[in-house]
Design a protein around this motif. Sequence first.
Motif, PDB file in Angstrom:
ATOM      1  N   LEU A 259       0.835  -1.208   0.000  1.00 14.49           N
ATOM      2  CA  LEU A 259       0.000   0.000   0.000  1.00 14.49           C
ATOM      3  C   LEU A 259       0.869   1.256   0.000  1.00 14.49           C
ATOM      4  CD1 LEU A 259      -2.734   1.386   0.109  1.00 14.49           C
ATOM      5  CD2 LEU A 259      -2.720   1.090   2.611  1.00 14.49           C
ATOM      6  N   ASP A 260       1.943   1.274   0.785  1.00 21.09           N
ATOM      7  CA  ASP A 260       2.838   2.430   0.805  1.00 21.09           C
ATOM      8  C   ASP A 260       3.442   2.679  -0.574  1.00 21.09           C
ATOM      9  OD1 ASP A 260       2.367   2.870   3.472  1.00 21.09           O
ATOM     10  OD2 ASP A 260       4.236   1.963   4.174  1.00 21.09           O
ATOM     11  N   ASP A 261       3.935   1.614  -1.207  1.00 22.19           N
ATOM     12  CA  ASP A 261       4.535   1.749  -2.535  1.00 22.19           C
ATOM     13  C   ASP A 261       3.505   2.236  -3.550  1.00 22.19           C
ATOM     14  OD1 ASP A 261       6.903   0.868  -1.472  1.00 22.19           O
ATOM     15  OD2 ASP A 261       6.880  -1.087  -2.468  1.00 22.19           O
ATOM     16  N   THR A 262       2.284   1.728  -3.428  1.00 25.39           N
ATOM     17  CA  THR A 262       1.235   2.095  -4.380  1.00 25.39           C
ATOM     18  C   THR A 262       0.799   3.540  -4.186  1.00 25.39           C
ATOM     19  OG1 THR A 262       0.491  -0.200  -4.512  1.00 25.39           O
ATOM     20  CG2 THR A 262      -1.070   1.492  -5.223  1.00 25.39           C
ATOM     21  N   MET A 263       0.739   4.005  -2.941  1.00 28.82           N
ATOM     22  CA  MET A 263       0.374   5.409  -2.721  1.00 28.82           C
ATOM     23  C   MET A 263       1.392   6.349  -3.349  1.00 28.82           C
ATOM     24  SD  MET A 263      -1.448   5.685   1.028  1.00 28.82           S
ATOM     25  CE  MET A 263      -0.115   4.950   1.966  1.00 28.82           C
ATOM     26  N   ARG A 264       2.670   6.012  -3.240  1.00 32.01           N
ATOM     27  CA  ARG A 264       3.678   6.841  -3.896  1.00 32.01           C
ATOM     28  C   ARG A 264       3.480   6.852  -5.409  1.00 32.01           C
ATOM     29  NH1 ARG A 264       7.045   4.827   0.213  1.00 32.01           N
ATOM     30  NH2 ARG A 264       7.660   3.038  -1.060  1.00 32.01           N
ATOM     31  N   PHE A 265       3.150   5.673  -5.953  1.00 27.71           N
ATOM     32  CA  PHE A 265       2.964   5.583  -7.399  1.00 27.71           C
ATOM     33  C   PHE A 265       1.775   6.418  -7.863  1.00 27.71           C
ATOM     34  CE2 PHE A 265       1.057   3.654 -11.161  1.00 27.71           C
ATOM     35  CZ  PHE A 265       2.137   3.592 -12.027  1.00 27.71           C
ATOM     36  N   VAL A 266       0.621   6.273  -7.199  1.00 30.89           N
ATOM     37  CA  VAL A 266      -0.570   6.988  -7.673  1.00 30.89           C
ATOM     38  C   VAL A 266      -0.473   8.488  -7.396  1.00 30.89           C
ATOM     39  CG1 VAL A 266      -2.043   4.947  -7.464  1.00 30.89           C
ATOM     40  CG2 VAL A 266      -1.897   6.565  -5.542  1.00 30.89           C
ATOM     41  N   ALA A 267       0.406   8.889  -6.470  1.00 27.93           N
ATOM     42  CA  ALA A 267       0.619  10.320  -6.226  1.00 27.93           C
ATOM     43  C   ALA A 267       1.452  10.945  -7.341  1.00 27.93           C
ATOM     44  CB  ALA A 267       1.297  10.535  -4.882  1.00 27.93           C
ATOM     45  N   GLU A 268       2.330  10.134  -7.965  1.00 24.26           N
ATOM     46  CA  GLU A 268       3.241  10.656  -8.981  1.00 24.26           C
ATOM     47  C   GLU A 268       2.739  10.428 -10.409  1.00 24.26           C
ATOM     48  OE1 GLU A 268       6.828   8.601  -8.100  1.00 24.26           O
ATOM     49  OE2 GLU A 268       7.138   9.630  -6.169  1.00 24.26           O
ATOM     50  N   ARG A 269       2.048   9.347 -10.637  1.00 24.27           N
ATOM     51  CA  ARG A 269       1.600   8.983 -11.985  1.00 24.27           C
ATOM     52  C   ARG A 269       0.372   9.801 -12.380  1.00 24.27           C
ATOM     53  NH1 ARG A 269       2.499   7.017 -17.046  1.00 24.27           N
ATOM     54  NH2 ARG A 269       0.869   5.568 -17.735  1.00 24.27           N
ATOM     55  N   GLU A 270       0.407  10.367 -13.578  1.00 24.12           N
ATOM     56  CA  GLU A 270      -0.711  11.193 -14.049  1.00 24.12           C
ATOM     57  C   GLU A 270      -1.411  10.541 -15.239  1.00 24.12           C
ATOM     58  OE1 GLU A 270       0.370  15.198 -14.900  1.00 24.12           O
ATOM     59  OE2 GLU A 270       0.794  15.694 -12.787  1.00 24.12           O
ATOM     60  N   GLN A 271      -2.718  10.719 -15.277  1.00 24.68           N
ATOM     61  CA  GLN A 271      -3.560  10.345 -16.408  1.00 24.68           C
ATOM     62  C   GLN A 271      -4.587  11.457 -16.597  1.00 24.68           C
ATOM     63  OE1 GLN A 271      -3.595   6.834 -18.385  1.00 24.68           O
ATOM     64  NE2 GLN A 271      -1.648   7.868 -17.933  1.00 24.68           N
ATOM     65  N   PHE A 272      -4.866  11.775 -17.825  1.00 20.20           N
ATOM     66  CA  PHE A 272      -5.832  12.837 -18.134  1.00 20.20           C
ATOM     67  C   PHE A 272      -5.468  14.154 -17.430  1.00 20.20           C
ATOM     68  CE2 PHE A 272      -8.050   8.739 -18.270  1.00 20.20           C
ATOM     69  CZ  PHE A 272      -8.427   8.707 -19.608  1.00 20.20           C
ATOM     70  N   GLY A 273      -4.159  14.367 -17.253  1.00 18.20           N
ATOM     71  CA  GLY A 273      -3.687  15.602 -16.667  1.00 18.20           C
ATOM     72  C   GLY A 273      -3.819  15.695 -15.165  1.00 18.20           C
ATOM     73  N   ARG A 274      -4.123  14.585 -14.511  1.00 16.20           N
ATOM     74  CA  ARG A 274      -4.311  14.610 -13.052  1.00 16.20           C
ATOM     75  C   ARG A 274      -3.586  13.416 -12.435  1.00 16.20           C
ATOM     76  NH1 ARG A 274     -10.532  13.885 -12.719  1.00 16.20           N
ATOM     77  NH2 ARG A 274     -10.134  13.923 -10.466  1.00 16.20           N
ATOM     78  N   PRO A 275      -3.088  13.545 -11.188  1.00 17.83           N
ATOM     79  CA  PRO A 275      -2.511  12.389 -10.502  1.00 17.83           C
ATOM     80  C   PRO A 275      -3.576  11.297 -10.318  1.00 17.83           C
ATOM     81  CG  PRO A 275      -1.948  14.414  -9.354  1.00 17.83           C
ATOM     82  CD  PRO A 275      -2.996  14.772 -10.367  1.00 17.83           C
ATOM     83  N   LEU A 276      -3.153  10.056 -10.411  1.00 16.71           N
ATOM     84  CA  LEU A 276      -4.091   8.940 -10.238  1.00 16.71           C
ATOM     85  C   LEU A 276      -4.807   8.986  -8.892  1.00 16.71           C
ATOM     86  CD1 LEU A 276      -2.103   5.881 -11.679  1.00 16.71           C
ATOM     87  CD2 LEU A 276      -4.102   6.991 -12.681  1.00 16.71           C
ATOM     88  N   MET A 277      -4.140   9.505  -7.869  1.00 16.30           N
ATOM     89  CA  MET A 277      -4.741   9.506  -6.537  1.00 16.30           C
ATOM     90  C   MET A 277      -5.994  10.375  -6.457  1.00 16.30           C
ATOM     91  SD  MET A 277      -2.169  11.918  -4.339  1.00 16.30           S
ATOM     92  CE  MET A 277      -1.951  13.655  -4.725  1.00 16.30           C
TER      93      MET A 277
END
Length: 388
Positions: A259-277
């Motif tokens: 979960l920790d690793d995934t939160m970092r990923f979705v905070a940094e990864r963007e789709q449609f101009g927005r972070p996944l988170m």
Amino acid sequence: MIRDPESFAAFIDSLRRFVRERLVPREAEVARLDDVPADLVAEMAAQGLFGYSIPEAYGGAGMTTEELILAALELSQCAVAFRARVGTNTGIGSEALVADGTEAQKARYLPSLASGAVTGCFALTEPQAGSDATALRTTARRDGDSYVLNGEKCFITNAPLAGLFTVMARTDPDEPGARGITAFIVERGMAGLSTGQPYEKMGQAGSPVSAVYLNDCRVPAANIIGGREGQGFKTAMRVLNKQRIHLAALCIGPAIRMLDDTMRFVAEREQFGRPLMEFQLVQAMLADCQTEIQAARALVLQTARERDAGQDVTLNASICKYYASEMCGRVADRCVQMHGGYGYIADYGIERFYRDVRLFRLYEGTSQIHQLTIARHTLSQAGYIAGR
């Protein structure tokens, strides 16, 4: 039960730093080599990781169940191989001696297990006796001051590198069930004992697992754990009751890490101009992961405290192992999903955890066996008899 809260808090802080600074950075190396390097094993031994649940009188930390669970939650937030390397000494490889060994047996074997000088393992499962442990076929025939053991064990964690084996064998051929089973301490050098090549596994690279072969293996009668025939199955159940709580905690640590690793990923990864988170369906999966992790942690800590208080935790130990292992699998699946295509690529580590944690639902009782155990105890406590 935490005996000295202040010093234990300092210990947990130190363990957390060790995991993050020394173990996590070398996860990929362990996966590539399919081995935990000797220098890391020595560091883990120096940290006392091999002796957590072994009494202080024999060189261990003598942890209470609650302390062991809190340590396991930290240690398991890295590749499973690190925990597995020390886990049989901390758990099933020493617990039979701790629970039922004679004083002479404890004095002889526990110090070397606590220091990590010798690795232990627990040889119960057989090709025809997995979930039905009472069906084991390994025999132990009395011959003077010794017993001659014959049989095969399978899926034995750390067997390829173990120096000490807790072996369950049938000493009374006229007792087909649990009462004819006896627990033996078998040393690596005893003639007739050998181990197979490590299995090629789906996951948990770096944690060797193999068969154990006993071919006219002569073991001194003094090596019966507790000194009495026919008590082996009771010893095994005492071992597994505690270790199922321990394993439940070891399922929660990887879930926290994923979960920790995934939160970092979705905070940094963007789709449609927005972070996944920021996407609500991603947030829903994060919420489900966090909720189940917290529920498992609360359940396991409650059961650990009950065991420390001397209560019968047979039912709750099964509930812990069943819920925590299934929870970990669900968290792994959601985390891969939140990584999208990157979750399928080895560079990000989530796919390794996904494979590694799959085993949690199989060993120390499959989920289905625990469902049956939970139902049987629930019906029994309510005054009913299962099957009527």
